[in-house]
Design an enzyme around this catalytic site. Structure first.
Site, PDB file in Angstrom:
ATOM      1  N   GLN A   1       0.926  -6.439   8.249  1.00  0.00           N
ATOM      2  CA  GLN A   1       0.483  -5.345   9.127  1.00  0.00           C
ATOM      3  C   GLN A   1       0.847  -5.641  10.585  1.00  0.00           C
ATOM      4  OE1 GLN A   1      -0.754  -2.450   8.063  1.00  0.00           O
ATOM      5  NE2 GLN A   1      -1.031  -1.612  10.103  1.00  0.00           N
TER       6      GLN A   1
ATOM      7  N   LYS B   1      -4.837   0.860   2.499  1.00  0.00           N
ATOM      8  CA  LYS B   1      -3.648   0.564   1.685  1.00  0.00           C
ATOM      9  C   LYS B   1      -4.062  -0.129   0.383  1.00  0.00           C
ATOM     10  CE  LYS B   1      -0.536   0.436   5.649  1.00  0.00           C
ATOM     11  NZ  LYS B   1       0.294  -0.304   6.606  1.00  0.00           N
TER      12      LYS B   1
ATOM     13  N   ASP C   1       8.114  -2.282   3.435  1.00  0.00           N
ATOM     14  CA  ASP C   1       7.944  -1.565   4.706  1.00  0.00           C
ATOM     15  C   ASP C   1       9.282  -1.056   5.245  1.00  0.00           C
ATOM     16  OD1 ASP C   1       5.501  -1.038   5.989  1.00  0.00           O
ATOM     17  OD2 ASP C   1       5.161  -3.169   6.383  1.00  0.00           O
TER      18      ASP C   1
END
Ligand code: GUN
Length: 298
Positions: free
Chosen positions: A98, A54, A121
């Site tokens: 994460q 990422k 997200d």
């Protein structure tokens, strides 16, 4: 006939080129650089490799990324304090924590602490709720990536029967809700199957579009797929492989070789959905920077 391959790497690359041009424009016209705060807690190797990928993708298109790697011993209070700092940092337009978090950290409390306007997200209940209501929201990256793959491959969603195997908060639930919205990425009829579904194969065989998101290596076998179906494999499973230096290789939730002989289109693993997830994170971060800038200049 062998299925056509939906090349996620190629489609992701095309979208990243579009985003790179947009990042350059924001910089040139508004003096703005999108920023992403990336938080990884613990040392799970798969999570570490996703986070590294990422950050590399951010660098590739000109997004600033602030890397925060914390030990597994991090307390809930320390993690919440970091999220708060990122919420308040004007250089940061998106926050990515994460998942999964190591035990005993409370994932839902952490997601709830993220400013919904930086929740790139799309996991905050406010964004999930807005998405379900059909209001503007950050769409979570994997399901949005699946929809982009289908649309950019010319697959018709309106009126199609999509069968999703898996009901996770990250993929199955949001994807089902996106697909039933009115609009170009929706208008589908959706069945969601899960571990308690009776006669799973009966349902999967009805699918015009079958999405495997159960986290079970090669569980979708050829007998479960209708001739000519489009098959999207969201699974990323590490299986032992002594012939590899790493000692493992990645396989999806679909028995790729056998299912390719029946499907009309199929995504490979790796190189299918994976690159799209990261790309939609970049997309949301750029969109968030644009929105923050517009708000500040009003
Ligand atoms: N873990 C697996 N997929 C994801 C994702 O899309 N975002 C985050 N934050 N964690 C994940």
């Amino acid at each position: 006939m062998a299925a056509g391959i939906i090349d996620g790497k190629l489609i992701a690359q095309q979208i990243r080129q579009e985003l790179k041009a947009e990042v350059e424009r924001l910089h040139r016209e508004d003096g703005l650089q999108p920023g992403l705060g990336v938080v990884l807690v613990g040392d799970d190797p798969a999570s570490a490799s996703y986070v590294t990928a990422k950050e590399a993708a951010c660098a590739e298109i000109g997004i600033y990324s602030a890397d925060h790697r914390l030990p597994a011993s991090t307390t809930q209070a320390e993690l919440l304090a970091l999220v708060q700092r990122l919420n308040e940092d004007p250089r940061i337009h998106g926050i990515l924590v994460q998942l999964p978090l190591p035990r005993p950290l409370d994932e839902s409390a952490v997601l709830l602490a993220i400013d919904p306007e930086k929740d790139v997200d799309g996991f905050h209940p406010v964004n999930v709720g807005r998405m379900v209501l059909g209001e503007p929201a950050f769409l979570s990256c994997t399901p949005h990536g699946v929809l982009q793959l289908l649309q950019r491959s010319g697959v018709r969603l309106a009126g199609s029967h999509v069968v999703i195997v898996g009901r996770s908060n990250i993929v199955g639930k949001p994807l089902a809700n996106m697909l039933i919205q009115k609009g170009p990425l929706g208008n589908a009829t959706v069945t969601v199957c899960h571990t308690r579904t009776a006669d799973l194969a009966h349902h999967t065989r009805q699918a015009d579009i079958l999405v495997a998101a159960a986290g079970q290596p090669r569980m979708i076998t050829a007998d479960m797929v209708r001739e000519g179906a489009v098959v999207i494999d969201v699974g990323v499973n590490r299986v032992a492989d002594a012939s590899r230096k790493s000692g493992f290789r990645l396989v999806g939730d679909v028995d790729f070789e056998a299912v390719s002989a029946k499907a009309s289109l199929i995504t490979p693993v790796p190189g299918g959905v994976g690159p799209m997830t990261i790309t939609m994170l970049l997309h949301n971060t750029v969109a968030s920077a644009r929105q923050h800038h517009l708000k500040a200049s009003r």
